[in-house]
Design a protein around this motif. Structure first.
Motif, mmCIF file in Angstrom:
data_model
loop_
_atom_site.group_PDB
_atom_site.id
_atom_site.type_symbol
_atom_site.label_atom_id
_atom_site.label_comp_id
_atom_site.label_asym_id
_atom_site.label_seq_id
_atom_site.Cartn_x
_atom_site.Cartn_y
_atom_site.Cartn_z
ATOM 1 N N LEU A 1 0.818 -1.203 0.000
ATOM 2 C CA LEU A 1 0.000 0.000 0.000
ATOM 3 C C LEU A 1 0.854 1.256 0.000
ATOM 4 O O LEU A 1 0.345 2.353 -0.210
ATOM 5 C CB LEU A 1 -0.917 0.005 1.225
ATOM 6 N N GLU A 2 2.153 1.102 0.210
ATOM 7 C CA GLU A 2 3.045 2.246 0.260
ATOM 8 C C GLU A 2 3.692 2.567 -1.083
ATOM 9 O O GLU A 2 4.184 3.671 -1.278
ATOM 10 C CB GLU A 2 4.147 1.991 1.300
ATOM 11 N N THR A 3 3.683 1.599 -1.996
ATOM 12 C CA THR A 3 4.384 1.767 -3.266
ATOM 13 C C THR A 3 3.475 1.405 -4.431
ATOM 14 O O THR A 3 2.841 0.346 -4.419
ATOM 15 C CB THR A 3 5.645 0.881 -3.316
ATOM 16 N N GLU A 4 3.419 2.271 -5.429
ATOM 17 C CA GLU A 4 2.651 1.993 -6.640
ATOM 18 C C GLU A 4 3.532 1.260 -7.643
ATOM 19 O O GLU A 4 4.637 1.701 -7.945
ATOM 20 C CB GLU A 4 2.149 3.292 -7.272
ATOM 21 N N THR A 5 3.040 0.146 -8.156
ATOM 22 C CA THR A 5 3.746 -0.600 -9.197
ATOM 23 C C THR A 5 2.732 -0.963 -10.265
ATOM 24 O O THR A 5 1.874 -1.832 -10.042
ATOM 25 C CB THR A 5 4.394 -1.881 -8.628
ATOM 26 N N LEU A 6 2.793 -0.282 -11.403
ATOM 27 C CA LEU A 6 1.841 -0.578 -12.470
ATOM 28 C C LEU A 6 2.029 -2.002 -12.972
ATOM 29 O O LEU A 6 3.091 -2.611 -12.814
ATOM 30 C CB LEU A 6 2.000 0.432 -13.600
ATOM 31 N N VAL A 7 1.005 -2.541 -13.593
ATOM 32 C CA VAL A 7 0.964 -3.953 -13.960
ATOM 33 C C VAL A 7 1.596 -4.164 -15.335
ATOM 34 O O VAL A 7 1.171 -3.539 -16.313
ATOM 35 C CB VAL A 7 -0.489 -4.460 -13.978
ATOM 36 N N PRO A 8 2.602 -5.031 -15.435
ATOM 37 C CA PRO A 8 3.131 -5.370 -16.760
ATOM 38 C C PRO A 8 2.102 -6.158 -17.565
ATOM 39 O O PRO A 8 1.468 -7.072 -17.036
ATOM 40 C CB PRO A 8 4.380 -6.204 -16.454
ATOM 41 N N SER A 9 1.942 -5.792 -18.822
ATOM 42 C CA SER A 9 0.875 -6.359 -19.638
ATOM 43 C C SER A 9 1.015 -7.860 -19.805
ATOM 44 O O SER A 9 2.100 -8.379 -20.102
ATOM 45 C CB SER A 9 0.872 -5.678 -21.015
ATOM 46 N N ARG A 10 -0.100 -8.546 -19.564
ATOM 47 C CA ARG A 10 -0.254 -9.982 -19.810
ATOM 48 C C ARG A 10 0.715 -10.849 -19.002
ATOM 49 O O ARG A 10 0.994 -11.985 -19.366
ATOM 50 C CB ARG A 10 -0.131 -10.293 -21.305
ATOM 51 N N THR A 11 1.211 -10.329 -17.898
ATOM 52 C CA THR A 11 2.086 -11.101 -17.013
ATOM 53 C C THR A 11 1.247 -11.712 -15.888
ATOM 54 O O THR A 11 0.462 -11.009 -15.252
ATOM 55 C CB THR A 11 3.178 -10.199 -16.410
ATOM 56 N N VAL A 12 1.405 -13.000 -15.651
ATOM 57 C CA VAL A 12 0.640 -13.665 -14.602
ATOM 58 C C VAL A 12 1.225 -13.294 -13.246
ATOM 59 O O VAL A 12 2.400 -13.549 -12.965
ATOM 60 C CB VAL A 12 0.645 -15.194 -14.787
ATOM 61 N N LEU A 13 0.402 -12.681 -12.403
ATOM 62 C CA LEU A 13 0.836 -12.225 -11.089
ATOM 63 C C LEU A 13 -0.144 -12.706 -10.031
ATOM 64 O O LEU A 13 -1.321 -12.926 -10.304
ATOM 65 C CB LEU A 13 0.917 -10.699 -11.043
ATOM 66 N N ARG A 14 0.357 -12.823 -8.803
ATOM 67 C CA ARG A 14 -0.493 -13.231 -7.685
ATOM 68 C C ARG A 14 -1.023 -12.000 -6.959
ATOM 69 O O ARG A 14 -0.264 -11.079 -6.630
ATOM 70 C CB ARG A 14 0.299 -14.100 -6.717
ATOM 71 N N TYR A 15 -2.322 -12.002 -6.712
ATOM 72 C CA TYR A 15 -2.985 -10.929 -5.975
ATOM 73 C C TYR A 15 -3.556 -11.523 -4.691
ATOM 74 O O TYR A 15 -4.382 -12.441 -4.738
ATOM 75 C CB TYR A 15 -4.108 -10.308 -6.810
ATOM 76 N N ASP A 16 -3.097 -11.008 -3.556
ATOM 77 C CA ASP A 16 -3.531 -11.513 -2.256
ATOM 78 C C ASP A 16 -4.564 -10.569 -1.656
ATOM 79 O O ASP A 16 -4.276 -9.390 -1.411
ATOM 80 C CB ASP A 16 -2.342 -11.647 -1.304
ATOM 81 N N PHE A 17 -5.742 -11.096 -1.388
ATOM 82 C CA PHE A 17 -6.818 -10.338 -0.755
ATOM 83 C C PHE A 17 -6.853 -10.750 0.719
ATOM 84 O O PHE A 17 -7.374 -11.814 1.071
ATOM 85 C CB PHE A 17 -8.144 -10.638 -1.452
#
Length: 409
Positions: A324-340
């Protein structure tokens, strides 16, 4: 945000305006349908607000917000008794539980023994005056705790040396729905030591409540990913939000009208009742073709009669997936894990024969700041910045998307 600022920002509170649902819905719809930037909303409602603008200037957890929060040393200095009261459906539960958990982490052993927590089946108003009826649900008579009497007993105990309030049998009191039962614990971590993991799976088509994917204890093997589309210029969802939704915990309009934006996964019927108490967690492996978007995850109990009860929700902005402290835009079409991992605390005994339903989508609602997916400052984006997001959700052996439940034995 502006509704609350209008209530509290004057010389005196404005309860009538704050509670005027028709006025606020009309203004939310005006902003949503116009495509104007969220930053202009205070002027749209006729209440230019320096506080609102200051909040928008700090979208991440920067020094501005850190300066307003107690430090670890501050928590360590707390020596007074503390009574924290919140509810399963309290909009401000996040703050109440953040401060409680921080004190449990940094407070002295003696101070922590004098910090008590109550979590009832209430919304925010119910944390002061409980009601049996919340959002379309009706709770049992035990939910009607006389909080005024409890407050008096608390102060008699802590300030006058009277007896400890009978209701506070242990440091944590939590209400289990629908059994109309209060349970007690000494620590949050001791309530549900067992977890149950349900993995997402499908045949590549999970975009419909009637043809949903599955939530299963079996780890997925080879599985086709699911795909959905979020177009910020699609304003059809506004037709679902023309009036106040009073039964918001049992209403199913959103899950039955996805407009192609979202995926749904459903478990098998529970073979036996199971109490879920604490914090659920959800991890999803996803790929996007836009630099940013928002996600919303909703978890429901679906009884055998086909009705639905909202249990908990979490939201996440993709650019803050790492911190929440750092913005990192999403690289296109890269599979990433999102933790809720910011679902609210709740306690519910899921009935035998009930299923769990998980609904993942990009929020497209009049009630939330719209992310136009452009990757810029979200509060300044307009319909001219809109980019359509194509979201791919993976759930296979390499990318095991999963829901984790805290289960009480």
């Amino acid at each position: 945000l502006m509704q609350w600022a209008t209530y509290t920002g004057g010389v005196t509170p404005q309860p009538n305006l704050f509670g005027d649902a028709a006025f606020w819905i009309s203004k939310f719809r005006e902003l949503y349908l116009s495509g104007r930037p969220f930053r202009e909303f205070d002027r749209m409602v006729g209440n230019p607000s320096p506080w609102f603008q200051r909040v928008l200037q700090h979208p991440r957890a920067d020094d501005h917000w850190r300066s307003l929060r107690p430090s670890a040393a501050d928590y360590a200095r707390i020596a007074i008794p503390v009574l924290t009261i919140t509810g399963h459906y309290d909009d401000d539960q996040y703050g109440a539980m953040h401060y409680y958990r921080s004190h449990m982490e940094h407070g002295t052993a003696e101070a922590k023994q004098r910090h008590f927590l109550i979590a009832g089946p209430w919304d925010h108003a119910g944390t002061r005056t409980p009601s049996r009826d919340v959002g379309g649900l009706t709770f049992g008579p035990a939910s009607l705790v006389d909080l005024n009497a409890l407050h008096k007993a608390w102060y008699d105990w802590t300030l006058k040396g009277g007896p400890r309030p009978e209701f506070l049998r242990d440091r944590i009191a939590y209400y289990v729905v629908p059994g109309d039962e209060w349970k007690y614990a000494g620590r949050l971590e001791s309530i549900a030591p067992e977890t149950r993991t349900l993995y997402l799976d499908s045949n590549g088509s999970a975009g419909d409540v009637f043809r949903s994917g599955s939530l299963s204890s079996a780890r997925p093997g080879t599985s086709s990913p699911d795909r959905y589309t979020y177009d910020p210029l699609d304003t059809r969802p506004a037709a679902l939000e023309t009036e106040e939704i009073r039964s918001y915990l049992t209403d199913q309009r959103y899950v039955l009208n996805t407009f192609g934006n979202g995926v749904i996964y459903t478990s098998e019927p529970f073979a036996a009742p199971a109490e879920i108490t604490g914090y659920v967690r959800f991890s999803a492996w996803m790929a996007l073709d836009v630099p940013d978007t928002d996600f919303r995850v909703s978890l429901y109990e679906v009884p055998a009669d086909g009705t639905s009860v909202l249990l908990a929700e979490d939201v996440k902005r993709a650019r803050y997936r790492e911190s929440l402290e750092t913005e990192t835009l999403v690289p296109s079409r890269t599979v990433l894990r999102y933790d809720f991992d910011q679902f609210p605390f709740f306690s519910r005994r899921v009935a035998q024969g009930s299923r769990l339903r998980l609904f993942l989508r990009c929020p497209n609602s009049i009630y939330l700041e719209k992310n136009y997916n452009g990757g810029g400052v979200v509060a300044d984006e307009t319909r001219r910045d809109a980019r359509t997001a194509h979201v791919t959700v993976y759930h296979d052996a390499k990318y095991p998307s999963a829901l984790t439940l805290p289960v009480v034995n």
